[in-house]
Scaffold this active site. Structure first.
Site, mmCIF file in Angstrom:
data_model
loop_
_atom_site.group_PDB
_atom_site.id
_atom_site.type_symbol
_atom_site.label_atom_id
_atom_site.label_comp_id
_atom_site.label_asym_id
_atom_site.label_seq_id
_atom_site.Cartn_x
_atom_site.Cartn_y
_atom_site.Cartn_z
ATOM 1 N N GLU B 41 0.828 -1.183 -0.050
ATOM 2 C CA GLU B 41 -0.030 0.196 0.025
ATOM 3 C C GLU B 41 0.893 1.029 -0.154
ATOM 4 O OE1 GLU B 41 -3.120 0.303 3.071
ATOM 5 O OE2 GLU B 41 -3.227 -1.885 2.868
ATOM 6 N N ASP B 52 -5.117 9.224 11.270
ATOM 7 C CA ASP B 52 -3.790 8.546 11.473
ATOM 8 C C ASP B 52 -3.087 9.066 13.056
ATOM 9 O OD1 ASP B 52 -3.136 7.013 9.345
ATOM 10 O OD2 ASP B 52 -3.454 8.777 8.192
#
Ligand SMILES: Cc1ncc(COP(=O)(O)O)c(C=O)c1O
Lengths: 595, 247
Positions: B41, B52
Site C-alpha cells: 500500500e 492517523d
C-alpha cells in the site's frame, strides 16, 4: 413516481423492503431461468406483481389465485392475442427489451392491452442483466401507455434519473443494484434511493439525506466515525424538537446566557453611513460571544445521549471557553484541543478554560493552529467513541453544520421579533455577519435564507490582503475540497494540501467555511466581502468611539463591510455583533499605542 | 480476476511515499517485493490525516516537506512499472485526489495497473451515490474499511462493493498505530466478519506490529496490513530486518 422492487422472495430482507415507505409494487419472479426465481411470495399490503416469461395462461392464473397477485408482468414474447385472454381485473405490465428505437415499434400492438409497459435493457435472458440502456431512445416512444423504467438502475443513477423526463414515465423498477446477493435485497440502499429521489430542496437550509447543501457538505468520515455521526444525527432529530428540550434550552438561553440580546439602533453609526443600522448584541451573551448559544444546545444534547466526556477544538479560545463553561454548568469532563501556537497567543483564554475546570491539550501536529486542533479532536473522538465532540462552528461532517446552525438560529429568530416591534417589518434589507467557520452568520441569516428580499452579506478576513499570501478569504481563495469531514470551499495548494490561513482575528483564521455558506455563496444567495486586518482595526476603533462598544476583532470585520456596501437612506441593516473586544485588548494595545 | 485472492495468508506493508527521502519509494518497493511481501500500500501524504496516529502523521508531513506530490508519486511508480510485479494499492485521503482531478487520477491509476484504492474518508454511500460511475469508467476497484462495530448488513454491502479487491478490517476502533490485544471477543468477531465477507478477502490492519499478532490474526482473516510498525523501523533504518522478522 411508482417504485417497484423486483426479485423479492419470502425472506426477511424482502419483508423489510416491502415495509419501506415509498415502495409501491413488490415483484416476485416466477421464471425458473432467473437467479431470483421464487416459489413463494410475502404477506404484504403492497401491490404484488408476479413476473412471468412465456408461461401458460393456466400457470399464471394458478399463481394469481395462490398468491393473491395484483399485477401480472409479462417479460417474454407474449403476444397481444395471449394478453387479450386475461381477465380484465388483473393489471398487466408488458415488458420490452430496448436496444434501439426499432424495439419500440412492437409496443404499438400492445396499446390498450397493458396498464403499464416496462422498458428494460435488451437481453437474451429476459432482463436481470444489471446494466442500463440508453434512455434517450425512449424520446421516440409516443404511445399512450405509461411505462416503468427498468434495467440496472442503482444509487449511482439518481442524477441521470432526475434529468430523464418523459410524459409517460410512471416509475422505476429496482432490482439487482439493490441487493447483497440474488434474492437478498438491501433495504438500506432502497430507502436511500427513495429519499434521494423524492428530495426537493425548497429551502437553502435543507440538506439531502447524505447531508449535502447543494453540492457541499456530506459526511466524509472514516468508517470508524460512522456510528458516531449516525448516533448524533438520530439523537438530534429525535430529541431537539421535543418540548422537553425546547423548554430547557430556552430557559438556559434566558437565565444563563442572558437572552434575548438587544437589537440596538446604532444612531451615530447610522448617521455616518446614511442608513438605519441595528446591532445584534451577541457580545452581551455570557462569555462574551455568540458561541455559547451553540454550546448550551449541544451540551443538553450530549447529556441526553448519556455522554460524560466532552471534547472540543478551539482557535482563539472563545469556543473552548464556551464549552468549558457549559461543562462546568453540567458537571461534565471537558478536554479542549488547542493549537500549540494559539495556546501561546491566547493565554488569557487558556487560563479561563483552566479556571472553569477544563483540560487544555496542545495540538502539536501540522501548523499547530485551529485546523490541527480540530484534527486532534477528531482523532480523540475516533479513539473514544463514547465521548461527545462538541464542535464550535457550522463545519465538520453532517450533521454538525445543521445542528450548529439550528442552535444559533435563535439570533435571527430574535431579530425578527425585535425588528417587528421597531420597524413594523420582520425582516431587514441586509444582514451582515463575519464568517470564520460561519456559525454566527448562519444564526443571523437563518430565518432569512428563503426570503429573497433580504441580502445576506458574509464577511471574510482578507488578512494582509487577498493577494498577499496571508489571508483567510476562503470564498475568494478557496476551491472545493474535503477537510474535517465535509466537502466545502477550502484554501489549499494545487496539490490538495490545506494551506495556513492568516487573519489578525484568531476566530476567522480557518482554511474552510461551513458547507451551508459555500452553497449559498456559490449559488449567489449570499454575497461575500473580504475585509483586511487594518480595515477591521479601523472599524473596531470607530465603533468604540461612535457607540461606546468595543467589538471583537471578528465582529469588526462585519462592521467594516458598511464602508464597502452601497447603502440607501431607507435601508434597514442588521450587523451581527458576534462578540466583545476584551479578548482582543492585547492586539488593540499593540496596534493603537498612541490613542 | 481478483489479485488479492490467494490460497495462502498474506502480508502487506504500508509505506508513506516520499518518506524518509523524496526518492525512497523505489528502494522500498523493490526491497519489499524481494522479501516476499504479497502486496504494497503506497500512502499519499496529506496535510491533515485525521485517522492517523503520530507516527504516520509525522511521515506524512516529512514527505510533504520533502516535496512529495501526487503527480510525482505517480511518476515514481511509472518509472518502476517493469520492476514491480506484486499488486500496488494507493491509499490516501480524498482531498489531494479530488484536487488532482478524479478523472485524471483514475486514468493514471489505470495506466499503472493499480490494483485498488483506499480512500478512508470516502464512505460506501458517498461512493455509490456520487463517485461510482467515474471509478467504474476506469475499472479501478475501491477498498472500503470496516470495524468490529460495523453492522452485519453493512459488512455484506461493503464486501459486495469490494468484490474485486478486499475489505479492510480496522482491528479496533482507533486511529493508526495504537497497540491492542486481539482477545477472544475480538478474534471471534473477526471470524464472524470473515464469514460475512463471503468470497471477498478480508485483511486486518491498524495496530499489527509483530509476528505473534500477525499469526493470531491469520487464524481468522486472510491477511494483515502493517503500517506504523514498519515506518517506525524505517526511521531507524531497520526495515529490512523488521520485515524479515515478520514474515
Ligand atoms: C466573536 C467571534 N465572532 C466570530 C467568530 C467566528 O466563528 P463563526 O464564523 O463560527 O461565527 C468567533 C470565533 O471564535 C468569535 O469568537
Amino acid at each position: 413516481m411508482i417504485i417497484k422492487v423486483c426479485g423479492l422472495t419470502d425472506n426477511q430482507s424482502s419483508m423489510q423492503v416491502a415495509n419501506l415507505n415509498g415502495v409501491d409494487y413488490t415483484g416476485f419472479i416466477f421464471y425458473e431461468g432467473s437467479k431470483r426465481f421464487t416459489e413463494t411470495t410475502l404477506a404484504t399490503a403492497k401491490q404484488k406483481v408476479g413476473v412471468f416469461v412465456n408461461a401458460s395462461l393456466q400457470y399464471i392464473k394458478e399463481q394469481v389465485i395462490k398468491y393473491n397477485l395484483d399485477v401480472v408482468q409479462l417479460h417474454g414474447n407474449e403476444s397481444p392475442e395471449f394478453i387479450r385472454q386475461f381477465p380484465k381485473n388483473i393489471k398487466i405490465i408488458k415488458a420490452f427489451g430496448i436496444a434501439t428505437e426499432a424495439d419500440l415499434e412492437a409496443t404499438q400492438l400492445y396499446e390498450g392491452l397493458a396498464d403499464y409497459f416496462l422498458f428494460d435493457t435488451k437481453s437474451e435472458s429476459h432482463g436481470g442483466t444489471g446494466t442500463t440502456f440508453n434512455w434517450q431512445i425512449l424520446d421516440a416512444y409516443k404511445g399512450s401507455t405509461p411505462f416503468l423504467l427498468s434495467g440496472g438502475i442503482g444509487l449511482e443513477s439518481i442524477e441521470k434519473l432526475k434529468q430523464f423526463t418523459h410524459p409517460q414515465l410512471a416509475g422505476y423498477d429496482l432490482n439487482s443494484r439493490f441487493e447483497l446477493s440474488p434474492k437478498v435485497k438491501d433495504p438500506d440502499r432502497i430507502a436511500t434511493f427513495i429519499k434521494l429521489l423524492n428530495m426537493k430542496t425548497t429551502s437553502y437550509l435543507d440538506t439531502d439525506p447524505l447531508g449535502f447543501y447543494g453540492e457541499f457538505g456530506g459526511a466524509y468520515v472514516p468508517e470508524l466515525l460512522r456510528p458516531n455521526v449516525e448516533e448524533l444525527d438520530a439523537a438530534f432529530n429525535s430529541y431537539c424538537f421535543t418540548e422537553e428540550f425546547e423548554s430547557e434550552f430556552k430557559q438556559l438561553l434566558k437565565d444563563y446566557v442572558g437572552r434575548p440580546t438587544p437589537l440596538y439602533l446604532a444612531g451615530r453609526l447610522s448617521d455616518k453611513y446614511g442608513a438605519t443600522i441595528y446591532l445584534k448584541r451577541e457580545d452581551l451573551c455570557h462569555t462574551g460571544a455568540h458561541k455559547v448559544n451553540n454550546t448550551v444546545g449541544q451540551i443538553l444534547l450530549a447529556k441526553h445521549m448519556g455522554k460524560t466526556n466532552i471534547i472540543a477544538e478551539t482557535g482563539a479560545g472563545q469556543h473552548g471557553v464556551a464549552t468549558a463553561t457549559v461543562c462546568a454548568l453540567m458537571g461534565l469532563n471537558c478536554i479542549v484541543y488547542m493549537g500549540e501556537k494559539d495556546i501561546e497567543r491566547q493565554a488569557p483564554n487558556v487560563q479561563r478554560m483552566k479556571m472553569l475546570g477544563a483540560e487544555v491539550r496542545p495540538a502539536t501536529s501540522g501548523s499547530k493552529t485551529l485546523k490541527d486542533a480540530t484534527n486532534e479532536a477528531i482523532r480523540h473522538w475516533i479513539n473514544h467513541p463514547d465521548s461527545y465532540y462538541l464542535i464550535g462552528s457550522v463545519v465538520g461532517p453532517h450533521p454538525y453544520p445543521k445542528i450548529v446552525a439550528y442552535f444559533q438560529s435563535v439570533i435571527s429568530k430574535e431579530i425578527e421579533k425585535q425588528l417587528l416591534e421597531k420597524t413594523g417589518k420582520t425582516y431587514p434589507d441586509k444582514v451582515i455577519a463575519c464568517v470564520g467557520g460561519g456559525s454566527n452568520a448562519a444564526g443571523a441569516f437563518y430565518q432569512f435564507y428563503d426570503n429573497p428580499k433580504v441580502e445576506l452579506v458574509a464577511v471574510e478576513a482578507a488578512g494582509l490582503g487577498i493577494d498577499s499570501g496571508k489571508s483567510a478569504a476562503t470564498s475568494v481563495l478557496g476551491t472545493p475540497g474535503v477537510l474535517h469531514g465535509s466537502l466545502t470551499l477550502l484554501m489549499q495548494d494545487a496539490d490538495g494540501q490545506v494551506t495556513e490561513p492568516h487573519s489578525i482575528s484568531a476566530g476567522l483564521d480557518y482554511p474552510g467555511i461551513g458547507p451551508l455558506h459555500a452553497h449559498t455563496i456559490a449559488t449567489g444567495r449570499a454575497v461575500s466581502i473580504s475585509v483586511t486586518d487594518d480595515e477591521a482595526l479601523q472599524a473596531a476603533l470607530e465603533l468604540s468611539q461612535l457607540e461606546g462598544i468595543i467589538p471583537a476583532l471578528e465582529s469588526a470585520h462585519a462592521l467594516y463591510a458598511l464602508t464597502k456596501l452601497e447603502l440607501k437612506k431607507e435601508d434597514v441593516i442588521v450587523v451581527n455583533l458576534s462578540g466583545r473586544g476584551d479578548k482582543d485588548m492585547n492586539t488593540y494595545l499593540e496596534k493603537f499605542p498612541n490613542l | 480476476m481478483n489479485p488479492f485472492k490467494k490460497d495462502k495468508k498474506q502480508v502487506s506493508i504500508f509505506v508513506t511515499a516520499g518518506y524518509p527521502k523524496l526518492d525512497s519509494l523505489k528502494g522500498q518497493l523493490l526491497q519489499l517485493q524481494k522479501q516476499g511481501v504479497d502486496f504494497i500500500e503506497v500512502g499519499i501524504p496529506f496535510s491533515d490525516p485525521m485517522a492517523d496516529g503520530p507516527v504516520i502523521q509525522e511521515t506524512s508531513s516529512i514527505a510533504l516537506e520533502n516535496g512529495m506530490k501526487l503527480g510525482l508519486l505517480l511518476d515514481q511508480l511509472d518509472a518502476l512499472r517493469n520492476e514491480v510485479h506484486i499488486p500496488l494499492v494507493l491509499m490516501g485521503y480524498l482531498n489531494p485526489v479530488l484536487q488532482f482531478g478524479l478523472d485524471a487520477f483514475l486514468s493514471r491509476c489505470q495506466a499503472l495497473s493499480i490494483a485498488s484504492l483506499i480512500l478512508p474518508d470516502l464512505s460506501v454511500e458517498l461512493y455509490e451515490t456520487k463517485y461510482k460511475e467515474v471509478f467504474g469508467k476506469y475499472k479501478i476497484p475501491v477498498t472500503f474499511l470496516i470495524t468490529p462495530l460495523t453492522p452485519n448488513e453493512r459488512v455484506q454491502r461493503v464486501a459486495q462493493v469490494c468484490q474485486n479487491s478486499f475489505v479492510y478490517l480496522v482491528g479496533q476502533n482507533s486511529i493508526t498505530g495504537q497497540g491492542y490485544a486481539i482477545n477472544e471477543g475480538l478474534s471471534s468477531r473477526y471470524a464472524e466478519l470473515k464469514k460475512l465477507c463471503g468470497a471477498t478477502p478480508l485483511f486486518l490492519g491498524f495496530g499489527i506490529d509483530s509476528k505473534e499478532k500477525k499469526e493470531q490474526a491469520f487464524k481468522s482473516v486472510d491477511g494483515v496490513i502493517i503500517g506504523t510498525a514498519y515506518l517506525k523501523a524505517v526511521k531507524v533504518e531497520e526495515e529490512v530486518k523488521f520485515v524479515e522478522g515478520l514474515l
